[in-house]
Design a protein around this motif. Structure first.
Motif, PDB file in Angstrom:
ATOM      1  N   ILE A  30      31.208  23.494  -8.731  1.00  0.00           N
ATOM      2  CA  ILE A  30      29.891  22.883  -8.548  1.00  0.00           C
ATOM      3  C   ILE A  30      28.896  24.026  -8.394  1.00  0.00           C
ATOM      4  CG2 ILE A  30      28.459  21.293  -7.206  1.00  0.00           C
ATOM      5  CD1 ILE A  30      31.056  20.198  -5.956  1.00  0.00           C
ATOM      6  N   ILE A  31      27.799  23.929  -9.123  1.00  0.00           N
ATOM      7  CA  ILE A  31      26.728  24.921  -8.981  1.00  0.00           C
ATOM      8  C   ILE A  31      25.546  24.221  -8.309  1.00  0.00           C
ATOM      9  CG2 ILE A  31      25.107  26.424 -10.198  1.00  0.00           C
ATOM     10  CD1 ILE A  31      27.321  26.829 -12.309  1.00  0.00           C
ATOM     11  N   PHE A  32      25.024  24.867  -7.267  1.00  0.00           N
ATOM     12  CA  PHE A  32      23.903  24.322  -6.509  1.00  0.00           C
ATOM     13  C   PHE A  32      22.695  25.231  -6.681  1.00  0.00           C
ATOM     14  CE2 PHE A  32      27.859  23.564  -4.174  1.00  0.00           C
ATOM     15  CZ  PHE A  32      27.827  22.189  -3.969  1.00  0.00           C
ATOM     16  N   ARG A  33      21.499  24.628  -6.659  1.00  0.00           N
ATOM     17  CA  ARG A  33      20.286  25.441  -6.676  1.00  0.00           C
ATOM     18  C   ARG A  33      19.332  24.913  -5.628  1.00  0.00           C
ATOM     19  NH1 ARG A  33      16.224  22.621  -9.488  1.00  0.00           N
ATOM     20  NH2 ARG A  33      17.112  20.967 -10.758  1.00  0.00           N
ATOM     21  N   ILE A  34      18.430  25.772  -5.211  1.00  0.00           N
ATOM     22  CA  ILE A  34      17.390  25.362  -4.270  1.00  0.00           C
ATOM     23  C   ILE A  34      16.218  24.865  -5.105  1.00  0.00           C
ATOM     24  CG2 ILE A  34      15.762  26.147  -2.521  1.00  0.00           C
ATOM     25  CD1 ILE A  34      17.922  28.091  -1.548  1.00  0.00           C
ATOM     26  N   ASP A  35      15.819  23.633  -4.815  1.00  0.00           N
ATOM     27  CA  ASP A  35      14.722  22.991  -5.521  1.00  0.00           C
ATOM     28  C   ASP A  35      13.689  22.606  -4.474  1.00  0.00           C
ATOM     29  OD1 ASP A  35      13.131  21.728  -7.343  1.00  0.00           O
ATOM     30  OD2 ASP A  35      14.430  19.990  -7.616  1.00  0.00           O
ATOM     31  N   GLY A  36      12.569  23.320  -4.439  1.00  0.00           N
ATOM     32  CA  GLY A  36      11.571  23.064  -3.400  1.00  0.00           C
ATOM     33  C   GLY A  36      12.149  23.422  -2.044  1.00  0.00           C
ATOM     34  N   GLN A  37      12.297  22.423  -1.163  1.00  0.00           N
ATOM     35  CA  GLN A  37      12.812  22.678   0.180  1.00  0.00           C
ATOM     36  C   GLN A  37      14.209  22.114   0.388  1.00  0.00           C
ATOM     37  OE1 GLN A  37      11.416  24.501   2.947  1.00  0.00           O
ATOM     38  NE2 GLN A  37      10.458  25.271   1.100  1.00  0.00           N
ATOM     39  N   GLN A  38      14.939  21.878  -0.711  1.00  0.00           N
ATOM     40  CA  GLN A  38      16.301  21.378  -0.501  1.00  0.00           C
ATOM     41  C   GLN A  38      17.279  21.922  -1.519  1.00  0.00           C
ATOM     42  OE1 GLN A  38      16.497  17.147  -0.705  1.00  0.00           O
ATOM     43  NE2 GLN A  38      15.653  17.008  -2.753  1.00  0.00           N
ATOM     44  N   VAL A  39      18.551  21.877  -1.136  1.00  0.00           N
ATOM     45  CA  VAL A  39      19.630  22.313  -2.011  1.00  0.00           C
ATOM     46  C   VAL A  39      20.120  21.083  -2.777  1.00  0.00           C
ATOM     47  CG1 VAL A  39      21.910  23.378  -2.132  1.00  0.00           C
ATOM     48  CG2 VAL A  39      20.292  24.112  -0.373  1.00  0.00           C
ATOM     49  N   VAL A  40      20.204  21.215  -4.102  1.00  0.00           N
ATOM     50  CA  VAL A  40      20.628  20.100  -4.957  1.00  0.00           C
ATOM     51  C   VAL A  40      21.763  20.548  -5.873  1.00  0.00           C
ATOM     52  CG1 VAL A  40      18.338  19.002  -4.922  1.00  0.00           C
ATOM     53  CG2 VAL A  40      18.907  20.610  -6.748  1.00  0.00           C
ATOM     54  N   VAL A  41      22.497  19.570  -6.401  1.00  0.00           N
ATOM     55  CA  VAL A  41      23.569  19.856  -7.355  1.00  0.00           C
ATOM     56  C   VAL A  41      22.937  20.115  -8.721  1.00  0.00           C
ATOM     57  CG1 VAL A  41      25.553  18.881  -8.590  1.00  0.00           C
ATOM     58  CG2 VAL A  41      25.284  18.458  -6.136  1.00  0.00           C
ATOM     59  N   PRO A  59      23.056  31.240 -14.178  1.00  0.00           N
ATOM     60  CA  PRO A  59      21.935  31.883 -14.869  1.00  0.00           C
ATOM     61  C   PRO A  59      21.932  33.397 -14.647  1.00  0.00           C
ATOM     62  CG  PRO A  59      21.161  30.675 -12.931  1.00  0.00           C
ATOM     63  CD  PRO A  59      22.630  30.390 -13.065  1.00  0.00           C
ATOM     64  N   ALA A  60      21.537  34.125 -15.670  1.00  0.00           N
ATOM     65  CA  ALA A  60      21.599  35.587 -15.614  1.00  0.00           C
ATOM     66  C   ALA A  60      20.603  36.197 -14.626  1.00  0.00           C
ATOM     67  CB  ALA A  60      21.358  36.171 -16.998  1.00  0.00           C
ATOM     68  N   ASN A  61      19.460  35.517 -14.395  1.00  0.00           N
ATOM     69  CA  ASN A  61      18.461  36.143 -13.515  1.00  0.00           C
ATOM     70  C   ASN A  61      17.872  35.189 -12.478  1.00  0.00           C
ATOM     71  OD1 ASN A  61      17.061  34.650 -15.314  1.00  0.00           O
ATOM     72  ND2 ASN A  61      16.019  36.364 -16.299  1.00  0.00           N
ATOM     73  N   GLU A  62      18.685  34.238 -12.033  1.00  0.00           N
ATOM     74  CA  GLU A  62      18.286  33.369 -10.927  1.00  0.00           C
ATOM     75  C   GLU A  62      19.458  33.213  -9.970  1.00  0.00           C
ATOM     76  OE1 GLU A  62      16.688  29.560 -11.961  1.00  0.00           O
ATOM     77  OE2 GLU A  62      15.372  30.395 -13.483  1.00  0.00           O
ATOM     78  N   CYS A  63      19.148  33.084  -8.695  1.00  0.00           N
ATOM     79  CA  CYS A  63      20.182  32.912  -7.671  1.00  0.00           C
ATOM     80  C   CYS A  63      20.742  31.488  -7.709  1.00  0.00           C
ATOM     81  CB  CYS A  63      19.602  33.163  -6.288  1.00  0.00           C
ATOM     82  SG  CYS A  63      18.908  34.818  -6.078  1.00  0.00           S
ATOM     83  N   ARG A  64      21.980  31.348  -7.282  1.00  0.00           N
ATOM     84  CA  ARG A  64      22.625  30.037  -7.137  1.00  0.00           C
ATOM     85  C   ARG A  64      23.679  30.134  -6.045  1.00  0.00           C
ATOM     86  NH1 ARG A  64      18.987  28.931 -10.008  1.00  0.00           N
ATOM     87  NH2 ARG A  64      18.963  27.680 -11.889  1.00  0.00           N
ATOM     88  N   TYR A  65      24.055  28.971  -5.515  1.00  0.00           N
ATOM     89  CA  TYR A  65      25.260  28.863  -4.708  1.00  0.00           C
ATOM     90  C   TYR A  65      26.256  28.143  -5.589  1.00  0.00           C
ATOM     91  CZ  TYR A  65      22.049  29.313  -0.703  1.00  0.00           C
ATOM     92  OH  TYR A  65      21.090  29.718   0.181  1.00  0.00           O
ATOM     93  N   ALA A  66      27.530  28.427  -5.388  1.00  0.00           N
ATOM     94  CA  ALA A  66      28.537  27.723  -6.176  1.00  0.00           C
ATOM     95  C   ALA A  66      29.825  27.620  -5.374  1.00  0.00           C
ATOM     96  CB  ALA A  66      28.802  28.468  -7.481  1.00  0.00           C
ATOM     97  N   VAL A  67      30.595  26.582  -5.686  1.00  0.00           N
ATOM     98  CA  VAL A  67      31.955  26.496  -5.171  1.00  0.00           C
ATOM     99  C   VAL A  67      32.874  26.393  -6.379  1.00  0.00           C
ATOM    100  CG1 VAL A  67      31.539  25.579  -2.862  1.00  0.00           C
ATOM    101  CG2 VAL A  67      31.708  24.014  -4.775  1.00  0.00           C
ATOM    102  N   PHE A  68      34.008  27.059  -6.281  1.00  0.00           N
ATOM    103  CA  PHE A  68      34.976  27.071  -7.377  1.00  0.00           C
ATOM    104  C   PHE A  68      36.348  26.800  -6.789  1.00  0.00           C
ATOM    105  CE2 PHE A  68      38.004  28.965 -10.316  1.00  0.00           C
ATOM    106  CZ  PHE A  68      37.549  28.472 -11.526  1.00  0.00           C
ATOM    107  N   TYR A 101      17.484  32.361  -0.797  1.00  0.00           N
ATOM    108  CA  TYR A 101      18.917  32.057  -0.891  1.00  0.00           C
ATOM    109  C   TYR A 101      19.700  32.724   0.237  1.00  0.00           C
ATOM    110  CZ  TYR A 101      18.951  29.343  -5.194  1.00  0.00           C
ATOM    111  OH  TYR A 101      18.786  28.335  -6.123  1.00  0.00           O
ATOM    112  N   ALA A 102      19.372  33.978   0.538  1.00  0.00           N
ATOM    113  CA  ALA A 102      20.089  34.697   1.593  1.00  0.00           C
ATOM    114  C   ALA A 102      19.867  34.038   2.955  1.00  0.00           C
ATOM    115  CB  ALA A 102      19.654  36.156   1.633  1.00  0.00           C
ATOM    116  N   SER A 103      18.641  33.615   3.231  1.00  0.00           N
ATOM    117  CA  SER A 103      18.347  33.060   4.553  1.00  0.00           C
ATOM    118  C   SER A 103      18.902  31.644   4.723  1.00  0.00           C
ATOM    119  CB  SER A 103      16.836  33.066   4.815  1.00  0.00           C
ATOM    120  OG  SER A 103      16.186  32.179   3.933  1.00  0.00           O
ATOM    121  N   SER A 104      19.183  30.953   3.639  1.00  0.00           N
ATOM    122  CA  SER A 104      19.684  29.573   3.720  1.00  0.00           C
ATOM    123  C   SER A 104      21.195  29.475   3.562  1.00  0.00           C
ATOM    124  CB  SER A 104      19.032  28.729   2.617  1.00  0.00           C
ATOM    125  OG  SER A 104      17.644  28.849   2.659  1.00  0.00           O
ATOM    126  N   LYS A 105      21.827  30.561   3.171  1.00  0.00           N
ATOM    127  CA  LYS A 105      23.241  30.512   2.780  1.00  0.00           C
ATOM    128  C   LYS A 105      24.164  30.009   3.890  1.00  0.00           C
ATOM    129  CE  LYS A 105      25.519  34.245   2.691  1.00  0.00           C
ATOM    130  NZ  LYS A 105      26.664  34.835   3.242  1.00  0.00           N
TER     131      LYS A 105
END
Length: 137
Positions: A30-41, A59-68, A101-105
């Protein structure tokens, strides 16, 4: 719902999809991204998808959270699986994005109960298949 420190809310869908990955094994990743003020799938990987499919989805130049969900065979020939949490923060992404991303991780990771290994990566070599495999064993 939002945490005062990071101001980030976690959409219920994030937790639901993670539980499905963990208990039903409906997804490989699952790849998650921050959209506005929330984390979404952002993307759900089918169980047949490979680690290569997963890394190609980041994405090559944007941060993401992911679970594998990593399946492997131990030296004793046992089939096992470990759930990795990957904080993807490429060097080429914007500084502000990296900070958000770092502060919300940690807060986001706490919402996902069952993470076994955490990995931080700033370029693909830091999360190569060999590194994932060595961290799983």
């Amino acid at each position: 719902m939002a945490n005062a420190a990071s101001g980030m809310a976690v959409e219920d869908e994030c937790k639901l999809k993670f539980l499905e990955l963990k208990s039903k094994r409906n997804y490989r990743f699952i790849i998650f991204r921050i959209d506005g003020q929330q984390v979404v799938v952002e993307k759900l990987g089918n169980p047949e998808e490979t680690y290569g499919d997963f890394t190609a989805s980041l994405p090559a130049n944007e941060c993401r959270y992911a679970v594998f969900d990593f399946d492997f065979i131990t030296d004793e020939n046992c089939q096992k699986s470990k759930i990795f949490f990957i904080a993807w923060s490429p060097d080429s992404s914007r500084v502000r994005m990296k900070m958000v991303y770092a502060s919300s991780k940690d807060r986001f990771k706490r919402e996902l109960d069952g993470i076994q290994v955490e990995l931080q990566a700033t370029d693909p070599s830091e999360m190569s298949f060999d590194i994932i495999k060595s961290r799983a064993l």
